[in-house]
Structures are given as C-alpha cells and as structure tokens.
Design a protein around this motif. Structure first.
Motif, PDB file in Angstrom:
ATOM      1  N   LEU A  57       1.887   2.061  -3.396  1.00  0.00           N
ATOM      2  CA  LEU A  57       0.815   2.647  -4.198  1.00  0.00           C
ATOM      3  C   LEU A  57       0.662   4.150  -3.942  1.00  0.00           C
ATOM      4  O   LEU A  57       0.111   4.866  -4.781  1.00  0.00           O
ATOM      5  CB  LEU A  57      -0.518   1.956  -3.889  1.00  0.00           C
ATOM      6  N   TYR A 115      -0.465  11.254  -9.359  1.00  0.00           N
ATOM      7  CA  TYR A 115      -1.752  11.497 -10.017  1.00  0.00           C
ATOM      8  C   TYR A 115      -2.414  12.753  -9.454  1.00  0.00           C
ATOM      9  O   TYR A 115      -2.900  13.604 -10.210  1.00  0.00           O
ATOM     10  CB  TYR A 115      -2.659  10.285  -9.812  1.00  0.00           C
ATOM     11  N   PRO A 158       2.598   6.613  -6.852  1.00  0.00           N
ATOM     12  CA  PRO A 158       1.883   6.983  -8.081  1.00  0.00           C
ATOM     13  C   PRO A 158       0.580   7.724  -7.795  1.00  0.00           C
ATOM     14  O   PRO A 158       0.147   8.543  -8.606  1.00  0.00           O
ATOM     15  CB  PRO A 158       1.620   5.634  -8.763  1.00  0.00           C
ATOM     16  N   LEU A 159      -0.049   7.447  -6.634  1.00  0.00           N
ATOM     17  CA  LEU A 159      -1.277   8.148  -6.288  1.00  0.00           C
ATOM     18  C   LEU A 159      -1.014   9.632  -6.056  1.00  0.00           C
ATOM     19  O   LEU A 159      -1.785  10.492  -6.504  1.00  0.00           O
ATOM     20  CB  LEU A 159      -1.896   7.520  -5.039  1.00  0.00           C
ATOM     21  N   LYS A 180      -8.972   9.828 -15.542  1.00  0.00           N
ATOM     22  CA  LYS A 180      -9.174   9.426 -14.149  1.00  0.00           C
ATOM     23  C   LYS A 180     -10.044   8.183 -14.008  1.00  0.00           C
ATOM     24  O   LYS A 180      -9.926   7.458 -13.011  1.00  0.00           O
ATOM     25  CB  LYS A 180      -9.773  10.575 -13.336  1.00  0.00           C
ATOM     26  N   TRP A 199       0.816  -1.212   0.000  1.00  0.00           N
ATOM     27  CA  TRP A 199       0.000   0.000   0.000  1.00  0.00           C
ATOM     28  C   TRP A 199       0.853   1.268   0.000  1.00  0.00           C
ATOM     29  O   TRP A 199       0.509   2.256  -0.653  1.00  0.00           O
ATOM     30  CB  TRP A 199      -0.942  -0.015   1.192  1.00  0.00           C
ATOM     31  N   PHE A 254      -6.178   1.798  -9.405  1.00  0.00           N
ATOM     32  CA  PHE A 254      -5.786   1.934  -8.009  1.00  0.00           C
ATOM     33  C   PHE A 254      -6.692   1.131  -7.082  1.00  0.00           C
ATOM     34  O   PHE A 254      -6.231   0.485  -6.137  1.00  0.00           O
ATOM     35  CB  PHE A 254      -5.792   3.410  -7.596  1.00  0.00           C
ATOM     36  N   LEU A 283      -5.846  -2.675  -7.415  1.00  0.00           N
ATOM     37  CA  LEU A 283      -4.574  -3.044  -6.790  1.00  0.00           C
ATOM     38  C   LEU A 283      -4.650  -2.965  -5.271  1.00  0.00           C
ATOM     39  O   LEU A 283      -4.166  -3.860  -4.564  1.00  0.00           O
ATOM     40  CB  LEU A 283      -3.459  -2.137  -7.314  1.00  0.00           C
ATOM     41  N   ALA A 284      -5.259  -1.908  -4.754  1.00  0.00           N
ATOM     42  CA  ALA A 284      -5.322  -1.742  -3.302  1.00  0.00           C
ATOM     43  C   ALA A 284      -6.188  -2.804  -2.649  1.00  0.00           C
ATOM     44  O   ALA A 284      -5.845  -3.355  -1.598  1.00  0.00           O
ATOM     45  CB  ALA A 284      -5.858  -0.348  -2.971  1.00  0.00           C
ATOM     46  N   MET A 315      -7.701   5.397 -14.039  1.00  0.00           N
ATOM     47  CA  MET A 315      -6.839   5.460 -12.863  1.00  0.00           C
ATOM     48  C   MET A 315      -7.561   4.971 -11.616  1.00  0.00           C
ATOM     49  O   MET A 315      -6.998   4.263 -10.784  1.00  0.00           O
ATOM     50  CB  MET A 315      -6.337   6.889 -12.667  1.00  0.00           C
TER      51      MET A 315
END
Length: 277
Positions: free
Chosen positions: A123, A130, A126-127, A143, A120, A150, A153-154, A146
C-alpha cells in the motif's frame, strides 16, 4: 516568510483549546480511528492480532498526516486551516516526533505477521504516488475517495488476509464509504470538495448519510457475522448527520474534531460485542 506569517496568525487562536481540538490539531484523530477500527474488525471477525498491528498502523498514519500538514503549511494560502497553522507553529516538535516515530514503525513492522507486513508495504507504493501527485506535481486528486480507499484497505487487510468471506469484504467496502462521508463532511465545512461526486454528496449529505445508515441496518439484520461492524458504521453515519446540524454554531476546528470522533463508535459497541455475534 510564509511559515512566520502562519505562526503569527495562529498564536492567539491556539491559546485556549479543548482537549478534543488538541487531539485533532496534533494529528492524533486519524491514527486513533485507524487503531480502533483495526482492532474492532479483528475482534468482530474472530481474527487474533498482536497488539503491535494497530499500534504500527496508528504510528504510520500519524507520520503521514503530520508530514502532509507540515508540507501544506510551507505554502501560505487562503485554504490553510487551523491544523496547518498549528503544525507550522510547532514544526520543530513535529519533526522531532516524526524522527522517533519512523524507526519505531520499522521495528514494529519487522515483528508483524508476514502477510500483514507485505500487504501494508504494498500500500505504501500507491500512497507515495498520491503524495507526489499532490505535493510535487500539484495535481488535483480526488482525495476524499483516496482517503476512503486507503483507510479501508489498511484497516481491513489483517482480516481479509486471514479469511475469505463475503462479509469481511462488504464491511471493508462500507467502512471505506464511511471514511469518504467523513471527508465529505469536512469538505462541506471547508468548501473544499475535490471532485464532482464529493461536491454532489456535499449538497445531499443528510440524505446520503441516512441512506447509508439504513443500508447498514439491513446488513446487520441479514448478515449476523457482520452485525457488530454494520451497527458501528450505522451509528457513525447518524452521528455525522447529527453533527451537520451543528455546523453553523461550531468552529471549523471543533467541527472537524467532532467529525473524526464520530468514527469512534466501535468503542461504544465493544462491551456488547459478545452479544452481537
């Protein structure tokens, strides 16, 4: 001042709200979806997670969404929606809540399984990039894609880190597509698609959601280990497709709340989980 104007415009519109609308306006919809799906993924693939995992993710998602809407609300524009007006009207309360939520997330992170915590934290980089691209550089970022990436993956990370099966990766990918479809539905209602693929999906939304539901029905039949997740994805897609027919007769804020609530189909399947595996 932009915020003052937003507050004036929103005072009357927020006088009476249904509970589902308040749930959305408080930015609780995305965190609820994150927590429910994280726990459901784990239960479906027999991964034992402490209760702090979905709670930490829910709080982190809420902080991001609330901060994002507070940032948007500082700039008056015709594209602002009810959720931005609501955050501007109650900005002080949101800032206080974020002030409590941030240290709480940090405490929870310290107690998480090491692999989940590292995944996490990776992550976050890149968050943040963004967020900077959208709010500081004012770049046009796709978005919808995106959000799907996200979220997938999370939410799937705790399962993907514990097991190495194709079913988990397939379910993570299809869940990401469902999140994208949710964003497509919202973009359709708000005329706010940010890339060509999403704009195309807006025009073919019912066909795409039907195809997605059929694909997950096939997955449920062919991959028993992925059956529960695939059925939840199928049900959510069909609900989004049904909601599309209600759009002309429903307010934008209520439609967005309905669209996010449609992603909570794991709650319907949870009592049947033992029979689906």
């Amino acid at each position: 001042m932009a915020t003052t104007a937003i507050v004036a415009r929103s005072t009357e519109s927020h006088a009476r709200r249904a509970p589902l609308e308040i749930w959305h306006l408080l930015s609780l919809d995305a965190p609820t979806v994150a927590a429910v799906w994280t726990a459901f993924f784990a239960a479906s693939f027999h991964v034992v997670l402490p209760w702090t995992v979905p709670l930490a993710l829910a709080l982190a998602v809420w902080i991001f969404y609330a901060a994002d809407r507070l940032s948007d609300a500082q700039h008056e524009a015709s594209s602002l929606e009810d959720r931005h007006h609501f955050h501007a009207q109650h900005a002080r309360g949101f800032f206080v809540a974020i002030g409590f939520a941030v240290p709480t997330v940090l405490i929870l992170l310290a107690e998480l399984p090491h692999t989940v915590r590292i995944a996490w934290l990776l992550l976050v980089l890149p968050l943040m990039a963004y967020a900077a691209a959208v709010h500081l550089l004012k770049l046009q970022v796709p978005k919808e894609w995106m959000v799907g990436l996200f979220f997938a993956l999370a939410i799937a990370a705790p399962c993907l880190l514990n097991q190495d099966h194709a079913a988990e990766w397939l379910c993570a990918a299809t869940f990401g597509i469902l999140c994208w479809l949710n964003c497509v539905h919202i973009a359709r209602a708000e005329s706010a698609a940010t890339d060509r693929a999403t704009a195309w999906a807006v025009d073919h939304f019912r066909a795409i959601t039907l195809a997605f539901a059929i694909a997950n029905a096939v997955i449920a039949v062919c991959l028993p280990q992925a059956r529960s997740v695939a059925l939840a994805l199928m049900a959510a897609a069909l609900l989004l497709r049904a909601l599309d027919r209600l759009e002309p007769h429903t307010s934008a804020v209520r439609m967005r709340a309905f669209a996010d609530a449609a992603l909570l189909t794991p709650l319907l399947l949870w009592p049947l989980l033992r029979y689906l595996q």
